[in-house]
Design a protein around this motif. Structure first.
Motif, PDB file in Angstrom:
ATOM      1  N   MET A 273       1.435   4.508 -19.610  1.00 19.30           N
ATOM      2  CA  MET A 273       2.857   4.466 -19.944  1.00 19.30           C
ATOM      3  C   MET A 273       3.576   3.392 -19.127  1.00 19.30           C
ATOM      4  SD  MET A 273       3.509   8.542 -20.403  1.00 19.30           S
ATOM      5  CE  MET A 273       5.211   8.406 -20.896  1.00 19.30           C
ATOM      6  N   GLY A 274       3.174   3.251 -17.871  1.00 24.87           N
ATOM      7  CA  GLY A 274       3.758   2.216 -17.031  1.00 24.87           C
ATOM      8  C   GLY A 274       3.521   0.829 -17.587  1.00 24.87           C
ATOM      9  N   LYS A 275       2.296   0.559 -17.981  1.00 26.04           N
ATOM     10  CA  LYS A 275       1.954  -0.753 -18.551  1.00 26.04           C
ATOM     11  C   LYS A 275       2.706  -1.009 -19.847  1.00 26.04           C
ATOM     12  CE  LYS A 275      -2.711  -0.939 -16.673  1.00 26.04           C
ATOM     13  NZ  LYS A 275      -4.148  -0.843 -16.988  1.00 26.04           N
ATOM     14  N   GLU A 276       2.832   0.021 -20.680  1.00 29.52           N
ATOM     15  CA  GLU A 276       3.460  -0.145 -21.996  1.00 29.52           C
ATOM     16  C   GLU A 276       4.989  -0.157 -21.948  1.00 29.52           C
ATOM     17  OE1 GLU A 276       1.848   3.051 -24.326  1.00 29.52           O
ATOM     18  OE2 GLU A 276      -0.129   2.094 -24.473  1.00 29.52           O
ATOM     19  N   ARG A 277       5.601   0.590 -21.009  1.00 32.37           N
ATOM     20  CA  ARG A 277       7.051   0.808 -21.057  1.00 32.37           C
ATOM     21  C   ARG A 277       7.823   0.452 -19.790  1.00 32.37           C
ATOM     22  NH1 ARG A 277       6.915   6.987 -23.309  1.00 32.37           N
ATOM     23  NH2 ARG A 277       5.563   6.605 -25.084  1.00 32.37           N
ATOM     24  N   TRP A 278       7.302   0.842 -18.630  1.00 28.05           N
ATOM     25  CA  TRP A 278       8.141   0.913 -17.450  1.00 28.05           C
ATOM     26  C   TRP A 278       8.043  -0.269 -16.500  1.00 28.05           C
ATOM     27  CZ3 TRP A 278       5.962   6.424 -17.008  1.00 28.05           C
ATOM     28  CH2 TRP A 278       6.647   7.271 -17.884  1.00 28.05           C
ATOM     29  N   TYR A 279       6.990  -1.058 -16.570  1.00 27.18           N
ATOM     30  CA  TYR A 279       6.830  -2.149 -15.615  1.00 27.18           C
ATOM     31  C   TYR A 279       6.879  -3.497 -16.289  1.00 27.18           C
ATOM     32  CZ  TYR A 279       5.476   1.602 -12.528  1.00 27.18           C
ATOM     33  OH  TYR A 279       5.476   2.760 -11.799  1.00 27.18           O
ATOM     34  N   GLN A 280       7.716  -4.346 -15.756  1.00 27.83           N
ATOM     35  CA  GLN A 280       7.734  -5.751 -16.155  1.00 27.83           C
ATOM     36  C   GLN A 280       6.522  -6.442 -15.533  1.00 27.83           C
ATOM     37  OE1 GLN A 280      11.546  -7.582 -15.460  1.00 27.83           O
ATOM     38  NE2 GLN A 280      10.596  -9.550 -15.076  1.00 27.83           N
ATOM     39  N   SER A 281       6.245  -6.079 -14.273  1.00 27.60           N
ATOM     40  CA  SER A 281       5.060  -6.573 -13.572  1.00 27.60           C
ATOM     41  C   SER A 281       4.753  -5.626 -12.417  1.00 27.60           C
ATOM     42  CB  SER A 281       5.282  -7.997 -13.057  1.00 27.60           C
ATOM     43  OG  SER A 281       6.352  -8.026 -12.147  1.00 27.60           O
ATOM     44  N   TYR A 282       3.492  -5.653 -11.971  1.00 22.14           N
ATOM     45  CA  TYR A 282       3.118  -4.853 -10.804  1.00 22.14           C
ATOM     46  C   TYR A 282       1.850  -5.425 -10.181  1.00 22.14           C
ATOM     47  CZ  TYR A 282      -0.483  -2.568 -13.643  1.00 22.14           C
ATOM     48  OH  TYR A 282      -1.571  -2.320 -14.438  1.00 22.14           O
ATOM     49  N   LYS A 283       1.600  -4.993  -8.962  1.00 24.81           N
ATOM     50  CA  LYS A 283       0.381  -5.388  -8.257  1.00 24.81           C
ATOM     51  C   LYS A 283      -0.056  -4.192  -7.426  1.00 24.81           C
ATOM     52  CE  LYS A 283      -1.651  -9.155  -5.704  1.00 24.81           C
ATOM     53  NZ  LYS A 283      -2.324  -9.983  -6.689  1.00 24.81           N
ATOM     54  N   VAL A 284      -1.359  -3.963  -7.384  1.00 26.72           N
ATOM     55  CA  VAL A 284      -1.936  -2.896  -6.572  1.00 26.72           C
ATOM     56  C   VAL A 284      -2.847  -3.535  -5.535  1.00 26.72           C
ATOM     57  CG1 VAL A 284      -3.399  -0.835  -6.576  1.00 26.72           C
ATOM     58  CG2 VAL A 284      -1.878  -1.288  -8.524  1.00 26.72           C
ATOM     59  N   ARG A 285      -2.665  -3.114  -4.305  1.00 26.01           N
ATOM     60  CA  ARG A 285      -3.522  -3.587  -3.216  1.00 26.01           C
ATOM     61  C   ARG A 285      -4.102  -2.371  -2.503  1.00 26.01           C
ATOM     62  NH1 ARG A 285       1.333  -6.646  -3.061  1.00 26.01           N
ATOM     63  NH2 ARG A 285       0.971  -8.891  -3.262  1.00 26.01           N
ATOM     64  N   VAL A 286      -5.363  -2.442  -2.136  1.00 29.36           N
ATOM     65  CA  VAL A 286      -6.015  -1.376  -1.384  1.00 29.36           C
ATOM     66  C   VAL A 286      -6.434  -1.967  -0.050  1.00 29.36           C
ATOM     67  CG1 VAL A 286      -7.948   0.243  -1.327  1.00 29.36           C
ATOM     68  CG2 VAL A 286      -6.816  -0.275  -3.509  1.00 29.36           C
ATOM     69  N   ALA A 287      -6.102  -1.263   1.023  1.00 32.43           N
ATOM     70  CA  ALA A 287      -6.384  -1.793   2.358  1.00 32.43           C
ATOM     71  C   ALA A 287      -6.895  -0.680   3.282  1.00 32.43           C
ATOM     72  CB  ALA A 287      -5.116  -2.403   2.954  1.00 32.43           C
ATOM     73  N   ARG A 288      -7.713  -1.080   4.217  1.00 32.56           N
ATOM     74  CA  ARG A 288      -8.154  -0.162   5.272  1.00 32.56           C
ATOM     75  C   ARG A 288      -7.210  -0.348   6.449  1.00 32.56           C
ATOM     76  NH1 ARG A 288     -13.431   2.021   7.688  1.00 32.56           N
ATOM     77  NH2 ARG A 288     -13.133   1.689   9.912  1.00 32.56           N
ATOM     78  N   VAL A 289      -6.617   0.731   6.901  1.00 34.96           N
ATOM     79  CA  VAL A 289      -5.715   0.688   8.058  1.00 34.96           C
ATOM     80  C   VAL A 289      -6.563   0.814   9.318  1.00 34.96           C
ATOM     81  CG1 VAL A 289      -3.778   1.809   9.228  1.00 34.96           C
ATOM     82  CG2 VAL A 289      -3.829   1.698   6.714  1.00 34.96           C
ATOM     83  N   GLU A 290      -6.507  -0.207  10.131  1.00 41.59           N
ATOM     84  CA  GLU A 290      -7.280  -0.236  11.377  1.00 41.59           C
ATOM     85  C   GLU A 290      -6.446   0.202  12.585  1.00 41.59           C
ATOM     86  OE1 GLU A 290     -10.473  -0.857  11.671  1.00 41.59           O
ATOM     87  OE2 GLU A 290     -10.825  -1.465   9.597  1.00 41.59           O
ATOM     88  N   ARG A 291      -5.157  -0.090  12.539  1.00 41.81           N
ATOM     89  CA  ARG A 291      -4.247   0.257  13.619  1.00 41.81           C
ATOM     90  C   ARG A 291      -2.927   0.681  13.006  1.00 41.81           C
ATOM     91  NH1 ARG A 291      -6.550  -4.303  14.826  1.00 41.81           N
ATOM     92  NH2 ARG A 291      -4.850  -5.651  14.199  1.00 41.81           N
ATOM     93  N   ASP A 292      -2.220   1.572  13.706  1.00 38.43           N
ATOM     94  CA  ASP A 292      -0.830   1.836  13.358  1.00 38.43           C
ATOM     95  C   ASP A 292      -0.042   2.093  14.632  1.00 38.43           C
ATOM     96  OD1 ASP A 292      -1.242   4.552  14.015  1.00 38.43           O
ATOM     97  OD2 ASP A 292      -1.292   5.202  11.937  1.00 38.43           O
ATOM     98  N   TYR A 293       1.234   1.852  14.547  1.00 36.62           N
ATOM     99  CA  TYR A 293       2.135   1.995  15.680  1.00 36.62           C
ATOM    100  C   TYR A 293       3.368   2.734  15.178  1.00 36.62           C
ATOM    101  CZ  TYR A 293      -0.722  -2.050  16.940  1.00 36.62           C
ATOM    102  OH  TYR A 293      -1.763  -2.887  17.170  1.00 36.62           O
ATOM    103  N   ASP A 294       4.000   3.482  16.045  1.00 34.28           N
ATOM    104  CA  ASP A 294       5.235   4.134  15.604  1.00 34.28           C
ATOM    105  C   ASP A 294       6.282   4.100  16.713  1.00 34.28           C
ATOM    106  OD1 ASP A 294       4.517   6.343  17.301  1.00 34.28           O
ATOM    107  OD2 ASP A 294       3.470   7.259  15.639  1.00 34.28           O
ATOM    108  N   PHE A 295       7.507   4.254  16.278  1.00 36.29           N
ATOM    109  CA  PHE A 295       8.636   4.348  17.183  1.00 36.29           C
ATOM    110  C   PHE A 295       9.598   5.351  16.590  1.00 36.29           C
ATOM    111  CE2 PHE A 295      13.014   3.255  18.181  1.00 36.29           C
ATOM    112  CZ  PHE A 295      12.968   3.342  19.550  1.00 36.29           C
ATOM    113  N   GLY A 296       9.935   6.350  17.338  1.00 38.39           N
ATOM    114  CA  GLY A 296      10.914   7.324  16.884  1.00 38.39           C
ATOM    115  C   GLY A 296      10.414   8.290  15.828  1.00 38.39           C
ATOM    116  N   VAL A 297       9.119   8.309  15.570  1.00 40.63           N
ATOM    117  CA  VAL A 297       8.567   9.232  14.587  1.00 40.63           C
ATOM    118  C   VAL A 297       8.223  10.525  15.310  1.00 40.63           C
ATOM    119  CG1 VAL A 297       6.690   9.658  12.953  1.00 40.63           C
ATOM    120  CG2 VAL A 297       7.654   7.362  13.189  1.00 40.63           C
ATOM    121  N   LYS A 298       8.820  11.609  14.857  1.00 44.25           N
ATOM    122  CA  LYS A 298       8.577  12.930  15.475  1.00 44.25           C
ATOM    123  C   LYS A 298       7.414  13.599  14.768  1.00 44.25           C
ATOM    124  CE  LYS A 298      12.346  12.399  17.864  1.00 44.25           C
ATOM    125  NZ  LYS A 298      12.271  11.597  19.019  1.00 44.25           N
ATOM    126  N   SER A 299       6.493  14.185  15.543  1.00 47.98           N
ATOM    127  CA  SER A 299       5.353  14.872  14.922  1.00 47.98           C
ATOM    128  C   SER A 299       5.714  16.271  14.513  1.00 47.98           C
ATOM    129  CB  SER A 299       4.165  14.965  15.839  1.00 47.98           C
ATOM    130  OG  SER A 299       4.224  14.237  16.974  1.00 47.98           O
TER     131      SER A 299
END
Length: 108
Positions: free
Chosen positions: A82-108
């Motif tokens: 439905m997205g391809k036929e109706r809702w998106y003019q264009s799109y891109k999908v990327r898949v990545a492996r997260v090796e590191r992350d950092y946070d500031f002010g994120v409460k657990s």
């Protein structure tokens, strides 16, 4: 809201899109439904989304297999079509492996 993810490594699927003006209500309903279904999938870790002229949704997964299974999930496949036929003019999908992350002010 910022997704609470585990310590890396894990995977992200980055979906960047430009929408058409068609069916904004139906699109919103489908987006909500996809988020609810994704949360039930094995390997799902979280999601973050923002939209202006450019939409970006990042979902987080524990493995590439979980990502492949989500891509192949029946209702998700219908939403993709439905997205391809109706809702998106264009799109891109990327898949990545997260090796590191950092946070500031994120409460657990």
């Amino acid at each position: 809201m910022i997704a609470k993810t585990p310590q890396p490594p894990y995977y992200s699927v980055i979906f960047t899109s430009v929408r058409t003006a068609l069916e904004p209500t139906e699109y919103g309903q489908m987006a909500q439904k996809m988020e609810e279904i994704a949360k039930l999938q094995p390997g799902y870790l979280g999601i973050e989304s923002a939209r202006n002229d450019l939409g970006i949704t990042v979902s987080y997964w524990d493995s590439e297999e979980a990502i492949r299974n989500w891509k192949a999930q029946l209702e998700h496949r219908l939403a993709q079509k439905m997205g391809k036929e109706r809702w998106y003019q264009s799109y891109k999908v990327r898949v990545a492996r997260v090796e590191r992350d950092y946070d500031f002010g994120v409460k657990s």
